[in-house]
Motif scaffolding. Structure first.
Motif, PDB file in Angstrom:
ATOM      1  N   GLY A  63       0.807  -1.216   0.000  1.00 38.23           N
ATOM      2  CA  GLY A  63       0.000   0.000   0.000  1.00 38.23           C
ATOM      3  C   GLY A  63       0.839   1.264   0.000  1.00 38.23           C
ATOM      4  O   GLY A  63       0.487   2.248  -0.653  1.00 38.23           O
ATOM      5  N   GLY A  64       1.945   1.258   0.715  1.00 29.89           N
ATOM      6  CA  GLY A  64       2.823   2.425   0.741  1.00 29.89           C
ATOM      7  C   GLY A  64       3.434   2.713  -0.614  1.00 29.89           C
ATOM      8  O   GLY A  64       3.591   3.878  -1.007  1.00 29.89           O
ATOM      9  N   SER A  65       3.770   1.673  -1.353  1.00 30.13           N
ATOM     10  CA  SER A  65       4.305   1.868  -2.705  1.00 30.13           C
ATOM     11  C   SER A  65       3.241   2.440  -3.634  1.00 30.13           C
ATOM     12  O   SER A  65       3.525   3.317  -4.450  1.00 30.13           O
ATOM     13  N   LEU A  66       2.017   1.947  -3.506  1.00 30.57           N
ATOM     14  CA  LEU A  66       0.927   2.469  -4.329  1.00 30.57           C
ATOM     15  C   LEU A  66       0.687   3.944  -4.018  1.00 30.57           C
ATOM     16  O   LEU A  66       0.521   4.769  -4.922  1.00 30.57           O
ATOM     17  N   TYR A  67       0.683   4.288  -2.732  1.00 28.96           N
ATOM     18  CA  TYR A  67       0.500   5.679  -2.320  1.00 28.96           C
ATOM     19  C   TYR A  67       1.625   6.551  -2.873  1.00 28.96           C
ATOM     20  O   TYR A  67       1.379   7.619  -3.439  1.00 28.96           O
ATOM     21  N   ASN A  68       2.879   6.094  -2.708  1.00 33.83           N
ATOM     22  CA  ASN A  68       4.016   6.885  -3.183  1.00 33.83           C
ATOM     23  C   ASN A  68       3.989   7.067  -4.693  1.00 33.83           C
ATOM     24  O   ASN A  68       4.294   8.151  -5.196  1.00 33.83           O
ATOM     25  N   LEU A  69       3.615   6.019  -5.421  1.00 39.20           N
ATOM     26  CA  LEU A  69       3.517   6.129  -6.875  1.00 39.20           C
ATOM     27  C   LEU A  69       2.469   7.176  -7.249  1.00 39.20           C
ATOM     28  O   LEU A  69       2.697   8.007  -8.135  1.00 39.20           O
ATOM     29  N   ALA A  70       1.343   7.173  -6.559  1.00 38.30           N
ATOM     30  CA  ALA A  70       0.283   8.141  -6.840  1.00 38.30           C
ATOM     31  C   ALA A  70       0.730   9.563  -6.505  1.00 38.30           C
ATOM     32  O   ALA A  70       0.535  10.487  -7.308  1.00 38.30           O
ATOM     33  N   VAL A  71       1.322   9.763  -5.337  1.00 37.26           N
ATOM     34  CA  VAL A  71       1.806  11.095  -4.950  1.00 37.26           C
ATOM     35  C   VAL A  71       2.812  11.606  -5.980  1.00 37.26           C
ATOM     36  O   VAL A  71       2.740  12.753  -6.422  1.00 37.26           O
ATOM     37  N   LEU A  72       3.744  10.742  -6.367  1.00 37.11           N
ATOM     38  CA  LEU A  72       4.775  11.145  -7.321  1.00 37.11           C
ATOM     39  C   LEU A  72       4.208  11.403  -8.714  1.00 37.11           C
ATOM     40  O   LEU A  72       4.720  12.248  -9.444  1.00 37.11           O
ATOM     41  N   CYS A  73       3.164  10.718  -9.080  1.00 35.93           N
ATOM     42  CA  CYS A  73       2.549  10.940 -10.387  1.00 35.93           C
ATOM     43  C   CYS A  73       1.961  12.354 -10.448  1.00 35.93           C
ATOM     44  O   CYS A  73       2.238  13.110 -11.393  1.00 35.93           O
ATOM     45  N   GLY A  74       1.181  12.738  -9.457  1.00 34.80           N
ATOM     46  CA  GLY A  74       0.633  14.091  -9.422  1.00 34.80           C
ATOM     47  C   GLY A  74       1.714  15.145  -9.303  1.00 34.80           C
ATOM     48  O   GLY A  74       1.709  16.158 -10.011  1.00 34.80           O
ATOM     49  N   TRP A  75       2.674  14.916  -8.414  1.00 36.83           N
ATOM     50  CA  TRP A  75       3.771  15.857  -8.199  1.00 36.83           C
ATOM     51  C   TRP A  75       4.563  16.052  -9.487  1.00 36.83           C
ATOM     52  O   TRP A  75       4.887  17.177  -9.871  1.00 36.83           O
ATOM     53  N   SER A  76       4.858  14.954 -10.167  1.00 41.55           N
ATOM     54  CA  SER A  76       5.666  15.015 -11.389  1.00 41.55           C
ATOM     55  C   SER A  76       4.954  15.752 -12.512  1.00 41.55           C
ATOM     56  O   SER A  76       5.572  16.524 -13.254  1.00 41.55           O
ATOM     57  N   LEU A  77       3.658  15.527 -12.645  1.00 45.31           N
ATOM     58  CA  LEU A  77       2.903  16.229 -13.676  1.00 45.31           C
ATOM     59  C   LEU A  77       2.912  17.732 -13.407  1.00 45.31           C
ATOM     60  O   LEU A  77       3.144  18.541 -14.314  1.00 45.31           O
ATOM     61  N   LEU A  78       2.713  18.096 -12.167  1.00 45.37           N
ATOM     62  CA  LEU A  78       2.741  19.511 -11.810  1.00 45.37           C
ATOM     63  C   LEU A  78       4.142  20.095 -12.021  1.00 45.37           C
ATOM     64  O   LEU A  78       4.287  21.217 -12.523  1.00 45.37           O
ATOM     65  N   ARG A  79       5.185  19.349 -11.691  1.00 43.50           N
ATOM     66  CA  ARG A  79       6.566  19.799 -11.909  1.00 43.50           C
ATOM     67  C   ARG A  79       6.809  20.071 -13.394  1.00 43.50           C
ATOM     68  O   ARG A  79       7.395  21.088 -13.761  1.00 43.50           O
ATOM     69  N   LEU A  80       6.353  19.159 -14.248  1.00 48.52           N
ATOM     70  CA  LEU A  80       6.520  19.358 -15.687  1.00 48.52           C
ATOM     71  C   LEU A  80       5.812  20.621 -16.155  1.00 48.52           C
ATOM     72  O   LEU A  80       6.363  21.405 -16.947  1.00 48.52           O
ATOM     73  N   LYS A  81       4.581  20.834 -15.696  1.00 53.11           N
ATOM     74  CA  LYS A  81       3.809  21.997 -16.131  1.00 53.11           C
ATOM     75  C   LYS A  81       4.462  23.301 -15.647  1.00 53.11           C
ATOM     76  O   LYS A  81       4.499  24.283 -16.392  1.00 53.11           O
ATOM     77  N   LEU A  82       4.982  23.317 -14.429  1.00 55.55           N
ATOM     78  CA  LEU A  82       5.662  24.518 -13.932  1.00 55.55           C
ATOM     79  C   LEU A  82       6.954  24.759 -14.698  1.00 55.55           C
ATOM     80  O   LEU A  82       7.292  25.906 -15.029  1.00 55.55           O
ATOM     81  N   ASP A  83       7.694  23.692 -14.989  1.00 59.74           N
ATOM     82  CA  ASP A  83       8.920  23.836 -15.776  1.00 59.74           C
ATOM     83  C   ASP A  83       8.605  24.411 -17.148  1.00 59.74           C
ATOM     84  O   ASP A  83       9.312  25.301 -17.633  1.00 59.74           O
ATOM     85  N   GLU A  84       7.547  23.922 -17.790  1.00 59.51           N
ATOM     86  CA  GLU A  84       7.150  24.415 -19.108  1.00 59.51           C
ATOM     87  C   GLU A  84       6.779  25.891 -19.066  1.00 59.51           C
ATOM     88  O   GLU A  84       6.950  26.609 -20.047  1.00 59.51           O
ATOM     89  N   ALA A  85       6.280  26.349 -17.917  1.00 62.99           N
ATOM     90  CA  ALA A  85       5.885  27.756 -17.756  1.00 62.99           C
ATOM     91  C   ALA A  85       7.044  28.628 -17.285  1.00 62.99           C
ATOM     92  O   ALA A  85       6.862  29.816 -17.020  1.00 62.99           O
ATOM     93  N   GLY A  86       8.241  28.043 -17.166  1.00 66.02           N
ATOM     94  CA  GLY A  86       9.402  28.809 -16.721  1.00 66.02           C
ATOM     95  C   GLY A  86       9.428  29.059 -15.225  1.00 66.02           C
ATOM     96  O   GLY A  86      10.084  29.980 -14.752  1.00 66.02           O
ATOM     97  N   LEU A  87       8.716  28.230 -14.476  1.00 64.18           N
ATOM     98  CA  LEU A  87       8.622  28.407 -13.016  1.00 64.18           C
ATOM     99  C   LEU A  87       9.350  27.277 -12.285  1.00 64.18           C
ATOM    100  O   LEU A  87       8.855  26.702 -11.332  1.00 64.18           O
ATOM    101  N   GLN A  88      10.567  26.964 -12.735  1.00 64.74           N
ATOM    102  CA  GLN A  88      11.343  25.860 -12.159  1.00 64.74           C
ATOM    103  C   GLN A  88      11.659  26.057 -10.680  1.00 64.74           C
ATOM    104  O   GLN A  88      11.866  25.083  -9.958  1.00 64.74           O
ATOM    105  N   LYS A  89      11.710  27.296 -10.225  1.00 68.65           N
ATOM    106  CA  LYS A  89      12.103  27.551  -8.831  1.00 68.65           C
ATOM    107  C   LYS A  89      10.961  27.400  -7.835  1.00 68.65           C
ATOM    108  O   LYS A  89      11.181  27.467  -6.624  1.00 68.65           O
ATOM    109  N   LYS A  90       9.763  27.195  -8.311  1.00 74.60           N
ATOM    110  CA  LYS A  90       8.636  26.988  -7.400  1.00 74.60           C
ATOM    111  C   LYS A  90       8.770  25.625  -6.730  1.00 74.60           C
ATOM    112  O   LYS A  90       9.139  24.638  -7.367  1.00 74.60           O
ATOM    113  N   ASN A  91       8.467  25.585  -5.460  1.00 70.81           N
ATOM    114  CA  ASN A  91       8.443  24.329  -4.717  1.00 70.81           C
ATOM    115  C   ASN A  91       7.043  23.748  -4.780  1.00 70.81           C
ATOM    116  O   ASN A  91       6.053  24.483  -4.722  1.00 70.81           O
TER     117      ASN A  91
END
Length: 147
Positions: free
Chosen positions: A51-79
């Motif tokens: 269950g912890g692996s499933l949770y981590n995979l899900a958290v990272l999937c959302g986080w990664s998508l948001l990271r990509l979108k911020l990078d594309e917008a030139g907002l790499q420094k946002k946490n």
């Protein structure tokens, strides 16, 4: 190097758990991101996905998508941080782990406006983990981007 390979390397380097899980970014089309991980390093004592692996995979999937979108917008420094999450485990996962998250352009615009005005914004993303074309895990996470 492809965008998916680059993101996989970033995750392995900065989030060591993703490397231990053998997580891979397998697809990204500008709105939808898919991550996978093999069952073997994520197995529990019952022979199904931990269950912890499933949770981590899900958290990272959302986080990664948001990271990509911020990078594309030139907002790499946002946490980006996970603020709140809800996970529903609907059935055991007995094979490799496959997660997917979609962020539409309308939802992205609603998120980016306060981020650019106030330097901070929240967004709720939904991640699905499927097994044999059936939902096995439903994850809803609220992420915050800030300086």
């Amino acid at each position: 190097m492809s965008q998916t390979a680059e993101l996989t390397r970033f995750l392995h380097r900065h989030i060591p758990l993703s490397d231990a899980m053998q997580l891979q970014v397998t697809a990204y089309d500008g709105e939808r991101l898919e991550l996978t991980a093999p069952l073997a390093p994520n197995v529990n004592d019952k022979g199904t996905a931990f269950g912890g692996s499933l949770y981590n995979l899900a958290v990272l999937c959302g986080w990664s998508l948001l990271r990509l979108k911020l990078d594309e917008a030139g907002l790499q420094k946002k946490n980006i941080v996970i603020h709140e999450a809800n996970t529903r485990y609907l059935q055991p996962v007995t094979g490799d782990l496959h997660a997917a998250c979609t962020l539409t352009s309308d939802a992205l615009t609603e998120f980016m406006q306060p981020l650019q005005k106030k330097g901070r914004a929240r967004i709720t993303l939904t991640v699905a983990i499927h097994q044999q074309n059936q939902a096995a895990v439903e994850f809803t996470g609220q992420y915050v981007a800030l300086d």
